[in-house]
Design a protein around this motif. Structure first.
Motif, PDB file in Angstrom:
ATOM      1  N   GLU A 415       0.816  -1.213   0.000  1.00 49.54           N
ATOM      2  CA  GLU A 415       0.000   0.000   0.000  1.00 49.54           C
ATOM      3  C   GLU A 415       0.850   1.263   0.000  1.00 49.54           C
ATOM      4  O   GLU A 415       0.478   2.269  -0.606  1.00 49.54           O
ATOM      5  CB  GLU A 415      -0.954  -0.003   1.195  1.00 49.54           C
ATOM      6  N   ALA A 416       1.998   1.231   0.660  1.00 52.29           N
ATOM      7  CA  ALA A 416       2.845   2.427   0.721  1.00 52.29           C
ATOM      8  C   ALA A 416       3.348   2.801  -0.674  1.00 52.29           C
ATOM      9  O   ALA A 416       3.364   3.989  -1.042  1.00 52.29           O
ATOM     10  CB  ALA A 416       4.020   2.191   1.663  1.00 52.29           C
ATOM     11  N   THR A 417       3.748   1.812  -1.455  1.00 52.02           N
ATOM     12  CA  THR A 417       4.203   2.077  -2.821  1.00 52.02           C
ATOM     13  C   THR A 417       3.075   2.605  -3.673  1.00 52.02           C
ATOM     14  O   THR A 417       3.242   3.584  -4.428  1.00 52.02           O
ATOM     15  CB  THR A 417       4.768   0.789  -3.454  1.00 52.02           C
ATOM     16  N   LEU A 418       1.905   1.987  -3.572  1.00 51.98           N
ATOM     17  CA  LEU A 418       0.752   2.436  -4.339  1.00 51.98           C
ATOM     18  C   LEU A 418       0.373   3.866  -3.970  1.00 51.98           C
ATOM     19  O   LEU A 418       0.081   4.689  -4.849  1.00 51.98           O
ATOM     20  CB  LEU A 418      -0.423   1.487  -4.097  1.00 51.98           C
ATOM     21  N   LEU A 419       0.413   4.189  -2.695  1.00 53.53           N
ATOM     22  CA  LEU A 419       0.072   5.541  -2.258  1.00 53.53           C
ATOM     23  C   LEU A 419       1.095   6.559  -2.754  1.00 53.53           C
ATOM     24  O   LEU A 419       0.737   7.625  -3.281  1.00 53.53           O
ATOM     25  CB  LEU A 419      -0.012   5.584  -0.731  1.00 53.53           C
ATOM     26  N   GLU A 420       2.374   6.240  -2.629  1.00 55.39           N
ATOM     27  CA  GLU A 420       3.431   7.173  -3.038  1.00 55.39           C
ATOM     28  C   GLU A 420       3.374   7.460  -4.537  1.00 55.39           C
ATOM     29  O   GLU A 420       3.382   8.620  -4.962  1.00 55.39           O
ATOM     30  CB  GLU A 420       4.799   6.590  -2.669  1.00 55.39           C
ATOM     31  N   HIS A 421       3.345   6.409  -5.332  1.00 52.34           N
ATOM     32  CA  HIS A 421       3.334   6.603  -6.777  1.00 52.34           C
ATOM     33  C   HIS A 421       2.007   7.175  -7.255  1.00 52.34           C
ATOM     34  O   HIS A 421       1.968   7.930  -8.221  1.00 52.34           O
ATOM     35  CB  HIS A 421       3.651   5.285  -7.469  1.00 52.34           C
ATOM     36  N   GLY A 422       0.916   6.813  -6.571  1.00 52.10           N
ATOM     37  CA  GLY A 422      -0.382   7.370  -6.921  1.00 52.10           C
ATOM     38  C   GLY A 422      -0.439   8.869  -6.704  1.00 52.10           C
ATOM     39  O   GLY A 422      -0.956   9.610  -7.542  1.00 52.10           O
ATOM     40  N   LYS A 423       0.104   9.336  -5.585  1.00 51.66           N
ATOM     41  CA  LYS A 423       0.118  10.784  -5.328  1.00 51.66           C
ATOM     42  C   LYS A 423       0.891  11.527  -6.406  1.00 51.66           C
ATOM     43  O   LYS A 423       0.485  12.606  -6.858  1.00 51.66           O
ATOM     44  CB  LYS A 423       0.733  11.057  -3.956  1.00 51.66           C
ATOM     45  N   SER A 424       2.015  10.963  -6.826  1.00 50.61           N
ATOM     46  CA  SER A 424       2.822  11.619  -7.855  1.00 50.61           C
ATOM     47  C   SER A 424       2.066  11.703  -9.178  1.00 50.61           C
ATOM     48  O   SER A 424       2.111  12.724  -9.873  1.00 50.61           O
ATOM     49  CB  SER A 424       4.138  10.857  -8.060  1.00 50.61           C
ATOM     50  N   MET A 425       1.370  10.646  -9.520  1.00 50.09           N
ATOM     51  CA  MET A 425       0.649  10.648 -10.787  1.00 50.09           C
ATOM     52  C   MET A 425      -0.570  11.564 -10.727  1.00 50.09           C
ATOM     53  O   MET A 425      -0.860  12.289 -11.682  1.00 50.09           O
ATOM     54  CB  MET A 425       0.232   9.226 -11.156  1.00 50.09           C
ATOM     55  N   ARG A 426      -1.273  11.578  -9.612  1.00 49.62           N
ATOM     56  CA  ARG A 426      -2.402  12.494  -9.473  1.00 49.62           C
ATOM     57  C   ARG A 426      -1.945  13.944  -9.554  1.00 49.62           C
ATOM     58  O   ARG A 426      -2.636  14.799 -10.135  1.00 49.62           O
ATOM     59  CB  ARG A 426      -3.144  12.217  -8.161  1.00 49.62           C
ATOM     60  N   ALA A 427      -0.786  14.236  -8.997  1.00 48.09           N
ATOM     61  CA  ALA A 427      -0.251  15.602  -9.071  1.00 48.09           C
ATOM     62  C   ALA A 427       0.047  15.997 -10.517  1.00 48.09           C
ATOM     63  O   ALA A 427      -0.226  17.121 -10.935  1.00 48.09           O
ATOM     64  CB  ALA A 427       1.013  15.719  -8.215  1.00 48.09           C
ATOM     65  N   LEU A 428       0.596  15.066 -11.297  1.00 48.75           N
ATOM     66  CA  LEU A 428       0.895  15.355 -12.691  1.00 48.75           C
ATOM     67  C   LEU A 428      -0.382  15.614 -13.471  1.00 48.75           C
ATOM     68  O   LEU A 428      -0.466  16.577 -14.253  1.00 48.75           O
ATOM     69  CB  LEU A 428       1.670  14.186 -13.300  1.00 48.75           C
ATOM     70  N   TRP A 429      -1.376  14.769 -13.294  1.00 52.95           N
ATOM     71  CA  TRP A 429      -2.654  14.949 -14.000  1.00 52.95           C
ATOM     72  C   TRP A 429      -3.272  16.308 -13.636  1.00 52.95           C
ATOM     73  O   TRP A 429      -3.768  17.022 -14.510  1.00 52.95           O
ATOM     74  CB  TRP A 429      -3.600  13.814 -13.639  1.00 52.95           C
ATOM     75  N   ALA A 430      -3.257  16.655 -12.357  1.00 52.27           N
ATOM     76  CA  ALA A 430      -3.866  17.913 -11.925  1.00 52.27           C
ATOM     77  C   ALA A 430      -3.057  19.118 -12.385  1.00 52.27           C
ATOM     78  O   ALA A 430      -3.628  20.165 -12.714  1.00 52.27           O
ATOM     79  CB  ALA A 430      -4.022  17.924 -10.402  1.00 52.27           C
ATOM     80  N   ASP A 431      -1.730  19.000 -12.420  1.00 58.17           N
ATOM     81  CA  ASP A 431      -0.911  20.097 -12.939  1.00 58.17           C
ATOM     82  C   ASP A 431      -1.296  20.410 -14.379  1.00 58.17           C
ATOM     83  O   ASP A 431      -1.417  21.576 -14.767  1.00 58.17           O
ATOM     84  CB  ASP A 431       0.579  19.741 -12.866  1.00 58.17           C
ATOM     85  N   PHE A 432      -1.475  19.365 -15.163  1.00 59.41           N
ATOM     86  CA  PHE A 432      -1.901  19.593 -16.543  1.00 59.41           C
ATOM     87  C   PHE A 432      -3.298  20.209 -16.582  1.00 59.41           C
ATOM     88  O   PHE A 432      -3.570  21.118 -17.378  1.00 59.41           O
ATOM     89  CB  PHE A 432      -1.878  18.286 -17.332  1.00 59.41           C
ATOM     90  N   ALA A 433      -4.198  19.743 -15.724  1.00 64.84           N
ATOM     91  CA  ALA A 433      -5.560  20.266 -15.709  1.00 64.84           C
ATOM     92  C   ALA A 433      -5.605  21.745 -15.331  1.00 64.84           C
ATOM     93  O   ALA A 433      -6.466  22.487 -15.800  1.00 64.84           O
ATOM     94  CB  ALA A 433      -6.424  19.451 -14.745  1.00 64.84           C
ATOM     95  N   ARG A 434      -4.684  22.176 -14.484  1.00 66.66           N
ATOM     96  CA  ARG A 434      -4.695  23.580 -14.063  1.00 66.66           C
ATOM     97  C   ARG A 434      -4.306  24.528 -15.199  1.00 66.66           C
ATOM     98  O   ARG A 434      -4.922  25.582 -15.363  1.00 66.66           O
ATOM     99  CB  ARG A 434      -3.751  23.762 -12.875  1.00 66.66           C
ATOM    100  N   THR A 435      -3.302  24.167 -15.991  1.00 61.88           N
ATOM    101  CA  THR A 435      -2.750  25.125 -16.950  1.00 61.88           C
ATOM    102  C   THR A 435      -2.639  24.602 -18.375  1.00 61.88           C
ATOM    103  O   THR A 435      -2.427  25.378 -19.301  1.00 61.88           O
ATOM    104  CB  THR A 435      -1.344  25.572 -16.515  1.00 61.88           C
TER     105      THR A 435
END
Length: 455
Positions: A415-435
């Motif tokens: 779960e720790a790996t899934l959470l860590e990598h998931g947060k990074s990917m969600r941040a990338l998707w949202a960064d693109f969505a913002r700008t």
């Protein structure tokens, strides 16, 4: 952390329920661990084999406190096992279409970006509010509003074009949902001029086609297209004609279980059309709201300057379909040669169905003046039995690690790996969505995801 059971009324804090005064009416939602949810909102009504009708404003309060029901569908036990979804998660509804909105509970001084989730499932499976598609972590971590849309599937949503039954009904459902978002999301703190579609598999294919669908201009500004099978989206007219012959004898008012039985027979009629038969239902060119197939490329070029694009694929897409096929797994497990043959087959079909056309799509978009980025997802590459397979992006983007504990897809991933990598990917998707902008090149942890700008 758990997915809230809406029958547990103590979780909903009815005495302090959040309310939104919107053009659709007063919407009453509920609070859930740092977010506000407004779930199961009806955005359109439908009659079988007819275009959706946008839901009229309500004079009574809209109780948005139940999960959106799914569209009628045949369950796929093999896919349920891959994703860890129980049959009880599917509660079908015919005659109405629903969406759910999730936003951070804390106030924002400025309107939030809006991300609209279009689920995949070969246009025959899935729903916006399945537990593993929970958008709460994305909304909470990234301070965005996420809208999950449910739409018609299969014979009821993605055939048509025969016997006075319109084609592309499921696509029209999505457009109706986007109109609802455009009209109402500002009253919920969202920015209707900053809307990003993101969809996986058939949902990604739908997002690509919404870019050129009549009536969508101005309803979204960005698209994230994940693992769209664009390599099998063309040249389908003869297959649809054969399927339509099988479907045409079905009465409009047939019982729903008969419709679903006939859907299986209609899908069988697609056999003999190669890889296209792997996703027999889909969008149809030359039927409203889409241009003809010959005009599609020009339509995408015209749309390019108005839409920011981020699209990609997993490194081993078609491993998923090997694993869920008993015959292909027998081949894979053949001593000495099986694994090598399986890898070669996966590489060839992944390129043909996903990779080749993603590159072509992004290049055309960039050459026509639109920002375009491509990504390749390598997470779990080479890990038996799935590797970086089709759908491996879903546990990184949606849901929480505990929600994926029954999924064969990520069995053995801590779960720790899934959470860590998931947060990074969600941040990338949202960064693109913002700008709509990303660095020209980048990666998430070597061996997770790599992206690059297309010129």
């Amino acid at each position: 952390m758990r997915y809230v059971d809406l029958n547990d009324r103590d979780e909903l804090n009815d005495h302090d329920a959040p309310r939104f005064t919107t053009p659709a009416g007063e919407i009453i939602g509920w609070r859930d661990r740092g977010v506000i949810r407004a779930t199961g909102i009806r955005y359109a009504r439908t009659q079988r084999f007819c275009a959706p009708k946008d839901e009229l404003p309500s004079t009574a309060p809209i109780q948005a406190t139940a999960w959106s029901p799914c569209a009628p569908q045949n369950l796929i036990p093999e896919l349920n096992a891959v994703l860890g979804i129980s049959a009880q998660a599917f509660s079908p509804c015919e005659g109405a279409l629903h969406l759910s909105v999730t936003l951070p509970e804390n106030p924002s001084p400025t309107p939030r970006p809006v991300m609209v989730w279009i689920h995949g499932g070969s246009y025959v499976f899935g729903a916006g509010d399945l537990p593993v598609f929970d958008v709460r972590p994305l909304a909470l971590e990234q301070d965005v509003i996420v809208v999950a849309v449910t739409y018609r599937l299969g014979l009821l949503g993605f055939l048509g074009g025969y016997a006075n039954r319109p084609a592309n009904l499921g696509l029209l459902d999505m457009i109706s949902a986007l109109r609802w978002v455009n009209t109402n999301i500002a009253a919920m703190g969202g920015d209707p001029t900053n809307v990003t579609l993101f969809g996986q598999s058939a949902g990604g294919d739908a997002a690509a086609h919404l870019m050129i669908a009549e009536g969508t201009e101005g309803l979204f500004q960005r698209a994230i297209i994940q693992s769209a099978p664009l390599g099998i989206s063309r040249g389908r007219a003869n297959m649809y004609a054969k399927m339509s012959q099988q479907a045409a004898t079905l009465n409009d008012d047939a019982p729903l279980d008969e419709v679903l039985r006939r859907q299986t027979q209609v899908a069988e009629a697609a056999r003999g059309f190669g890889l296209k038969a792997a996703m027999p239902f889909g969008t149809q060119y030359g039927h409203y709201p889409l241009p003809t197939e010959a005009e599609a490329d020009a339509a995408w070029r015209r749309a390019a300057a108005k839409i920011d694009l981020f699209m990609g694929y997993t490194a081993e897409e078609n491993t998923l379909f090997v694993v869920i096929s008993p015959s292909l797994m027998r081949l894979r497990n053949t001593p000495l040669v099986g694994e090598a043959l399986s890898k070669a087959m996966v590489a060839v079909t992944t390129r043909k169905v996903y990779i080749r056309d993603a590159h072509k799509f992004a290049r055309r978009h960039a050459q026509a003046g639109g920002p375009a980025y491509l990504y390749r997802l390598d997470w779990c590459k080479g890990r038996y039995p799935f590797g970086a397979a089709h759908t491996i992006d879903l546990p990184l983007l949606l849901g929480e690690p505990s929600g994926w504990q029954h999924a064969d897809l990520v069995k053995g991933v801590d779960e720790a790996t899934l959470l860590e990598h998931g947060k990074s990917m969600r941040a990338l998707w949202a960064d693109f969505a913002r700008t709509g902008q990303l660095p020209a090149t980048g990666h998430i942890e070597p061996q997770v995801l790599e992206w690059w700008e297309v010129s």
